[in-house]
Design a protein around this motif. Structure first.
Motif, PDB file in Angstrom:
ATOM      1  N   HIS A 157       0.863  -1.192   0.000  1.00 13.82           N
ATOM      2  CA  HIS A 157       0.000   0.000   0.000  1.00 13.82           C
ATOM      3  C   HIS A 157       0.894   1.234   0.000  1.00 13.82           C
ATOM      4  O   HIS A 157       1.582   1.506   0.984  1.00 13.82           O
ATOM      5  N   LEU A 158       0.892   1.944  -1.120  1.00 14.26           N
ATOM      6  CA  LEU A 158       1.575   3.237  -1.209  1.00 14.26           C
ATOM      7  C   LEU A 158       0.530   4.301  -0.913  1.00 14.26           C
ATOM      8  O   LEU A 158      -0.297   4.636  -1.771  1.00 14.26           O
ATOM      9  N   SER A 159       0.550   4.826   0.294  1.00 13.73           N
ATOM     10  CA  SER A 159      -0.490   5.753   0.727  1.00 13.73           C
ATOM     11  C   SER A 159      -0.390   7.093   0.012  1.00 13.73           C
ATOM     12  O   SER A 159       0.562   7.355  -0.731  1.00 13.73           O
ATOM     13  N   ALA A 160      -1.372   7.935   0.245  1.00 12.11           N
ATOM     14  CA  ALA A 160      -1.466   9.217  -0.444  1.00 12.11           C
ATOM     15  C   ALA A 160      -0.183  10.016  -0.309  1.00 12.11           C
ATOM     16  O   ALA A 160       0.368  10.170   0.782  1.00 12.11           O
ATOM     17  N   ALA A 161       0.307  10.504  -1.446  1.00 14.51           N
ATOM     18  CA  ALA A 161       1.490  11.366  -1.536  1.00 14.51           C
ATOM     19  C   ALA A 161       2.793  10.647  -1.207  1.00 14.51           C
ATOM     20  O   ALA A 161       3.818  11.301  -1.014  1.00 14.51           O
ATOM     21  N   ALA A 162       2.780   9.313  -1.153  1.00 19.46           N
ATOM     22  CA  ALA A 162       4.036   8.577  -0.977  1.00 19.46           C
ATOM     23  C   ALA A 162       4.892   8.725  -2.230  1.00 19.46           C
ATOM     24  O   ALA A 162       4.390   8.655  -3.350  1.00 19.46           O
ATOM     25  N   GLN A 163       6.172   8.915  -2.044  1.00 21.77           N
ATOM     26  CA  GLN A 163       7.103   9.106  -3.151  1.00 21.77           C
ATOM     27  C   GLN A 163       8.149   7.987  -3.143  1.00 21.77           C
ATOM     28  O   GLN A 163       8.926   7.875  -2.193  1.00 21.77           O
ATOM     29  N   ALA A 173      23.493   1.101 -10.392  1.00 23.17           N
ATOM     30  CA  ALA A 173      22.896   1.439  -9.107  1.00 23.17           C
ATOM     31  C   ALA A 173      21.590   0.679  -8.908  1.00 23.17           C
ATOM     32  O   ALA A 173      20.778   0.543  -9.818  1.00 23.17           O
ATOM     33  N   SER A 174      21.388   0.187  -7.684  1.00 25.49           N
ATOM     34  CA  SER A 174      20.161  -0.537  -7.366  1.00 25.49           C
ATOM     35  C   SER A 174      19.000   0.442  -7.262  1.00 25.49           C
ATOM     36  O   SER A 174      19.120   1.500  -6.634  1.00 25.49           O
ATOM     37  N   PRO A 175      17.858   0.111  -7.865  1.00 27.39           N
ATOM     38  CA  PRO A 175      16.682   0.971  -7.712  1.00 27.39           C
ATOM     39  C   PRO A 175      16.059   0.790  -6.326  1.00 27.39           C
ATOM     40  O   PRO A 175      16.416  -0.129  -5.581  1.00 27.39           O
ATOM     41  N   VAL A 176      15.130   1.654  -5.988  1.00 27.33           N
ATOM     42  CA  VAL A 176      14.375   1.483  -4.754  1.00 27.33           C
ATOM     43  C   VAL A 176      13.544   0.210  -4.857  1.00 27.33           C
ATOM     44  O   VAL A 176      12.930  -0.069  -5.882  1.00 27.33           O
ATOM     45  N   VAL A 177      13.545  -0.577  -3.785  1.00 28.55           N
ATOM     46  CA  VAL A 177      12.791  -1.829  -3.745  1.00 28.55           C
ATOM     47  C   VAL A 177      11.868  -1.809  -2.525  1.00 28.55           C
ATOM     48  O   VAL A 177      12.327  -1.617  -1.397  1.00 28.55           O
ATOM     49  N   ILE A 178      10.581  -2.002  -2.776  1.00 27.87           N
ATOM     50  CA  ILE A 178       9.593  -2.161  -1.713  1.00 27.87           C
ATOM     51  C   ILE A 178       9.064  -3.587  -1.834  1.00 27.87           C
ATOM     52  O   ILE A 178       8.362  -3.916  -2.795  1.00 27.87           O
ATOM     53  N   GLU A 179       9.406  -4.447  -0.886  1.00 27.65           N
ATOM     54  CA  GLU A 179       9.048  -5.853  -0.998  1.00 27.65           C
ATOM     55  C   GLU A 179       7.595  -6.099  -0.602  1.00 27.65           C
ATOM     56  O   GLU A 179       6.856  -5.167  -0.268  1.00 27.65           O
ATOM     57  N   ASP A 180       7.176  -7.359  -0.643  1.00 27.66           N
ATOM     58  CA  ASP A 180       5.772  -7.732  -0.439  1.00 27.66           C
ATOM     59  C   ASP A 180       5.234  -7.258   0.911  1.00 27.66           C
ATOM     60  O   ASP A 180       5.942  -7.242   1.924  1.00 27.66           O
ATOM     61  N   ASP A 181       3.934  -6.899   0.905  1.00 33.30           N
ATOM     62  CA  ASP A 181       3.163  -6.637   2.129  1.00 33.30           C
ATOM     63  C   ASP A 181       3.691  -5.468   2.950  1.00 33.30           C
ATOM     64  O   ASP A 181       3.518  -5.427   4.171  1.00 33.30           O
ATOM     65  N   VAL A 182       4.313  -4.503   2.288  1.00 32.51           N
ATOM     66  CA  VAL A 182       4.800  -3.296   2.968  1.00 32.51           C
ATOM     67  C   VAL A 182       3.712  -2.223   2.946  1.00 32.51           C
ATOM     68  O   VAL A 182       3.000  -2.056   1.945  1.00 32.51           O
ATOM     69  N   LEU A 183       3.579  -1.500   4.038  1.00 34.31           N
ATOM     70  CA  LEU A 183       2.693  -0.341   4.111  1.00 34.31           C
ATOM     71  C   LEU A 183       3.547   0.918   4.174  1.00 34.31           C
ATOM     72  O   LEU A 183       4.321   1.096   5.116  1.00 34.31           O
ATOM     73  N   VAL A 184       3.424   1.764   3.151  1.00 31.70           N
ATOM     74  CA  VAL A 184       4.152   3.030   3.098  1.00 31.70           C
ATOM     75  C   VAL A 184       3.152   4.136   3.410  1.00 31.70           C
ATOM     76  O   VAL A 184       2.214   4.372   2.642  1.00 31.70           O
ATOM     77  N   GLY A 185       3.333   4.803   4.530  1.00 31.51           N
ATOM     78  CA  GLY A 185       2.377   5.803   4.985  1.00 31.51           C
ATOM     79  C   GLY A 185       2.373   7.061   4.141  1.00 31.51           C
ATOM     80  O   GLY A 185       3.275   7.316   3.340  1.00 31.51           O
ATOM     81  N   GLY A 186       1.343   7.851   4.337  1.00 32.66           N
ATOM     82  CA  GLY A 186       1.176   9.079   3.567  1.00 32.66           C
ATOM     83  C   GLY A 186       2.331  10.050   3.741  1.00 32.66           C
ATOM     84  O   GLY A 186       2.917  10.164   4.822  1.00 32.66           O
ATOM     85  N   ASN A 187       2.672  10.727   2.658  1.00 31.28           N
ATOM     86  CA  ASN A 187       3.750  11.727   2.645  1.00 31.28           C
ATOM     87  C   ASN A 187       5.104  11.149   3.023  1.00 31.28           C
ATOM     88  O   ASN A 187       5.995  11.877   3.456  1.00 31.28           O
ATOM     89  N   SER A 188       5.264   9.851   2.853  1.00 31.82           N
ATOM     90  CA  SER A 188       6.580   9.246   3.064  1.00 31.82           C
ATOM     91  C   SER A 188       7.393   9.299   1.780  1.00 31.82           C
ATOM     92  O   SER A 188       6.838   9.433   0.684  1.00 31.82           O
ATOM     93  N   GLY A 189       8.704   9.173   1.898  1.00 34.09           N
ATOM     94  CA  GLY A 189       9.579   9.174   0.733  1.00 34.09           C
ATOM     95  C   GLY A 189      10.680   8.139   0.882  1.00 34.09           C
ATOM     96  O   GLY A 189      11.346   8.081   1.930  1.00 34.09           O
ATOM     97  N   VAL A 190      10.847   7.306  -0.130  1.00 35.38           N
ATOM     98  CA  VAL A 190      11.898   6.287  -0.121  1.00 35.38           C
ATOM     99  C   VAL A 190      12.755   6.504  -1.361  1.00 35.38           C
ATOM    100  O   VAL A 190      12.245   6.412  -2.488  1.00 35.38           O
ATOM    101  N   TYR A 191      14.044   6.777  -1.180  1.00 31.94           N
ATOM    102  CA  TYR A 191      14.885   7.240  -2.274  1.00 31.94           C
ATOM    103  C   TYR A 191      16.241   6.525  -2.295  1.00 31.94           C
ATOM    104  O   TYR A 191      16.611   5.826  -1.358  1.00 31.94           O
ATOM    105  N   GLU A 192      16.978   6.748  -3.398  1.00 27.35           N
ATOM    106  CA  GLU A 192      18.398   6.395  -3.522  1.00 27.35           C
ATOM    107  C   GLU A 192      18.689   4.923  -3.252  1.00 27.35           C
ATOM    108  O   GLU A 192      19.628   4.581  -2.542  1.00 27.35           O
ATOM    109  N   GLY A 193      17.885   4.053  -3.839  1.00 29.14           N
ATOM    110  CA  GLY A 193      18.177   2.637  -3.783  1.00 29.14           C
ATOM    111  C   GLY A 193      17.852   1.945  -2.479  1.00 29.14           C
ATOM    112  O   GLY A 193      18.220   0.776  -2.279  1.00 29.14           O
TER     113      GLY A 193
END
Length: 282
Positions: A157-163, A173-193
């Protein structure tokens, strides 16, 4: 063509630089690559249990994506009263009900060269860039971004405004990886691999970068990226935005503190209850 032949062709045309622009074989190789990415047969990064990160970067696929930008020319994609101009090699993708993807009206866009699996839900407005991989059952909520080559697992779940940041260069360079069953909260940011392991929860407002130390209160450790490895958030970790006091100089004198993500617990059945709303939304 077989993927071994496609790889050789992509690498050769990429190495040719500007000379590839006038070569129809280069365009044919790129279109084959783009189709294979969209079908999920090729990925810019693939799971690899033998790798220290658990992932292998397919550098030649990223070369092919960059080749597409090199070969592309600006084209008018005007639709009605709305005007768009982009490289002709990366138009917006079109879907039908047979694709099994729920793309809600309201200004969302999925670029050609991105893979989106069946049962993915896209709430407007959101954007998925070329090279990205979004697996089954994931929700991409309003104003969320899936950057170029980002790898998103199942039931995320990539919540509202997640980047979710994109990484095309450097090639290895490795890309950003979000594995199975992760919850990314609103206005969060995951960057740089950064890699977020399966089952983790990022509370609203959490920011993770290669230079961000993460303070694990449960295990009494500090997680950091190294020269060889990206920042890796452990499986089932619950990460919240926190702060740490500046301990010297003017920062200490003025009572300042710096942003610091903190692992406050590891996910259990009670934490998982917070995601049951996703099932109702689907």
């Amino acid at each position: 063509m077989p993927f071994s032949e496609l790889q050789e062709s992509i690498e050769r045309h990429f190495a040719a630089g500007p000379a590839a622009i006038a070569d129809p074989d280069a365009m044919a190789a790129f279109l084959s690559l783009r189709a294979a990415i969209e079908s999920g047969q090729l990925r810019s990064a693939s799971p690899d249990p033998a790798s220290p990160t658990g992932w292998h970067v397919n550098a030649w696929v990223k070369q092919g994506i960059l080749l597409g930008f090199r070969l592309g020319v600006l084209q008018d994609f005007t639709a009605g009263d709305l005007s768009f101009v982009d490289k002709h090699t990366y138009p917006a993708r079109h879907f039908t009900a047979a694709d099994g993807i729920r793309l809600v009206p309201g200004g969302s866009s999925i670029r050609s060269g991105a893979y989106v699996a069946r049962s993915v839900v896209c709430m407007p407005p959101m954007y998925i860039n070329a090279g990205a991989y979004v697996d089954e059952g994931t929700m991409v909520d309003s104003h969320a971004l899936v950057g170029s080559c980002a790898q998103i697992g199942k039931r995320v779940h990539l919540s509202a405004a997640a980047q979710i940041g994109g990484v095309l260069e450097p090639i290895n360079a490795s890309p950003v990886v979000i594995e199975d069953d992760v919850l990314v909260g609103g206005n969060s940011g995951v960057y740089e691999g950064t890699i977020v392991r399966k089952g983790a929860v990022l509370a609203a407002g959490t920011i993770l970068t290669r230079g961000t130390p993460v303070f694990d209160l449960v295990n009494g450790t500090i997680l950091r990226a190294s020269d060889d490895l990206p920042l890796i958030i452990p499986e089932n970790a619950v990460v919240v935005p926190g702060s740490r006091a500046v301990s010297k100089g003017k920062g200490q004198e003025w009572g300042l503190s710096l942003y610091a993500p903190v692992i406050v617990k590891y996910r259990d059945e009670k934490t998982s209850l917070s995601t049951t709303l996703e099932d109702l939304l689907r």
